[in-house]
Motif scaffolding. Sequence first.
Motif, mmCIF file in Angstrom:
data_model
loop_
_atom_site.group_PDB
_atom_site.id
_atom_site.type_symbol
_atom_site.label_atom_id
_atom_site.label_comp_id
_atom_site.label_asym_id
_atom_site.label_seq_id
_atom_site.Cartn_x
_atom_site.Cartn_y
_atom_site.Cartn_z
ATOM 1 N N PRO A 345 8.332 -6.865 -7.151
ATOM 2 C CA PRO A 345 7.373 -6.276 -6.214
ATOM 3 C C PRO A 345 6.164 -5.639 -6.891
ATOM 4 O O PRO A 345 5.109 -5.481 -6.263
ATOM 5 C CB PRO A 345 8.205 -5.215 -5.478
ATOM 6 N N SER A 346 6.304 -5.270 -8.174
ATOM 7 C CA SER A 346 5.191 -4.643 -8.882
ATOM 8 C C SER A 346 4.224 -5.651 -9.486
ATOM 9 O O SER A 346 3.172 -5.277 -10.005
ATOM 10 C CB SER A 346 5.724 -3.738 -9.999
ATOM 11 N N ALA A 347 4.586 -6.942 -9.408
ATOM 12 C CA ALA A 347 3.715 -7.978 -9.970
ATOM 13 C C ALA A 347 2.492 -8.169 -9.071
ATOM 14 O O ALA A 347 2.526 -7.881 -7.872
ATOM 15 C CB ALA A 347 4.490 -9.281 -10.115
ATOM 16 N N PRO A 348 1.394 -8.659 -9.653
ATOM 17 C CA PRO A 348 0.199 -8.917 -8.834
ATOM 18 C C PRO A 348 0.482 -9.945 -7.744
ATOM 19 O O PRO A 348 1.357 -10.808 -7.884
ATOM 20 C CB PRO A 348 -0.811 -9.455 -9.866
ATOM 21 N N LEU A 353 4.450 -9.007 0.708
ATOM 22 C CA LEU A 353 5.745 -8.345 0.533
ATOM 23 C C LEU A 353 5.613 -6.845 0.743
ATOM 24 O O LEU A 353 6.442 -6.222 1.422
ATOM 25 C CB LEU A 353 6.293 -8.642 -0.860
ATOM 26 N N HIS A 354 4.555 -6.255 0.186
ATOM 27 C CA HIS A 354 4.353 -4.810 0.349
ATOM 28 C C HIS A 354 4.134 -4.452 1.815
ATOM 29 O O HIS A 354 4.608 -3.401 2.275
ATOM 30 C CB HIS A 354 3.169 -4.351 -0.491
ATOM 31 N N ALA A 355 3.426 -5.315 2.541
ATOM 32 C CA ALA A 355 3.218 -5.055 3.973
ATOM 33 C C ALA A 355 4.548 -5.077 4.714
ATOM 34 O O ALA A 355 4.800 -4.234 5.591
ATOM 35 C CB ALA A 355 2.255 -6.092 4.560
ATOM 36 N N HIS A 356 5.408 -6.028 4.376
ATOM 37 C CA HIS A 356 6.733 -6.067 5.005
ATOM 38 C C HIS A 356 7.529 -4.811 4.680
ATOM 39 O O HIS A 356 8.161 -4.212 5.574
ATOM 40 C CB HIS A 356 7.498 -7.315 4.540
ATOM 41 N N GLN A 357 7.528 -4.410 3.427
ATOM 42 C CA GLN A 357 8.276 -3.216 3.047
ATOM 43 C C GLN A 357 7.754 -1.986 3.783
ATOM 44 O O GLN A 357 8.535 -1.157 4.271
ATOM 45 C CB GLN A 357 8.198 -3.014 1.534
ATOM 46 N N ALA A 358 6.437 -1.869 3.878
ATOM 47 C CA ALA A 358 5.846 -0.693 4.517
ATOM 48 C C ALA A 358 6.140 -0.665 6.009
ATOM 49 O O ALA A 358 6.471 0.397 6.573
ATOM 50 C CB ALA A 358 4.336 -0.667 4.264
#
Length: 422
Positions: A345-348, A353-358
């Motif tokens: 998840p920290s990769a560019p 994915l970040h939107a889903h997590q948030a």
Amino acid sequence: MTSTDVPSPQAWVEHAIWWHVYALGAVGAPVREPDTDPEPHRLRRLLPWLDHVVALGANGLLLGPVFASSTHGYDTTDHGRVDPRLGTEEDLDALLAAARERGIRVLMDGVFHHVGAEHPLVAQVLAEGRDGPRASWLAVDWDAPGGPRTADFEGHRALVKLNHDEPAVADLVAHVMTHWLDRGIDGWRLDAAYAVPPAFWARVLPRVRERHPGAWVVGEVIHGDYAAVVRESGMDSVTQYPLWKATWSSLRDRNFFELDWALQRHAELLEELLPQTFVGNHDVTRIATQVGADAAVLALVVLMTVGGVPSVYYGDELGWTGLKEEREGGDDAIRPALPEAPPDPSAPGQDVLHAHQALIALRRQHPWLVHARTRADELTNERYRYTATSPDGTHRLQVELDVTDRPRAVVRDGGLVVWAFG
């Protein structure tokens, strides 16, 4: 505590967010070609992805068909055996155990409208003839020109329709459902439930719940009177296809009036049941292909801020694309293999994915959203603001969707921006 305060056996599902996986595709099993691997154990390829499910914020694995079958999994040849292309009974047990260790519930795909043409029952019934002991198990036209002809599913001759008026078929389905619940799953997705008489499920499900009252059962229902289907069948939920269609269609066509109309109908449905909501599954063109990557995030905003029990189709959280086509192999693009390991998840490049997590985290922080009703505050073709409210009116979120120039979304809590995109 009064009787009305006692939670239902399926109360756990109010906190469920499913990660939906088409098993054969996700693990790279051959669908139309012979399997050249003598000991595949492919089901274990899902094990590294269970931590991804947890990191995503989900807590359910909606597992596509794992029964032995001839090709795509929905042409069952043995309801009691794991498909050899996926592996062994031990491989499935390992997956279920690993899911339990992580607090992940498991829903299995039950194919009970039909069996595959290569199921031993089909040959047995035809060999025994119209007076045979199992003649009534299948829907057969014994007087068809050219010889007996089995009824099929929507014109697919490889899928042979069961006779749901036959008590022995109800016995078979009740036995299969109970067997796998005994093995440790938490519920069932009933494939093609719209094509099975609700009265059949009304005979089967009470028997299943005698031993597993906490099992959750969702039927694949594409159209019709959803509430009546649930009432008459005893299922807990149905797939919310009208909301799915309105979500992508409104974004693609820039017509939020369609979405608002669907959400009004959705609110009425929520008065009677918790529908299973989604913006992608194993049967439809992927959302990022339908509307583009940015608008796909807006579809996710809708999914995570309205009532229902949501599921995320594997790969949608990674921005995957895929077009469903009406031809042989037309599902391949929407049912691809997963990589060996989840992305970092920290990769560019992990914005989707970040939107889903948030947004899943936002839903976790507001658990009342499972029962939320929506009300339009502003509505034009290209701009839609609505308020999601808890049934008792004590909790609210304001949601803004805008496709005027580029897809944008804002979620506010009491006027404070808690998430924004675009």
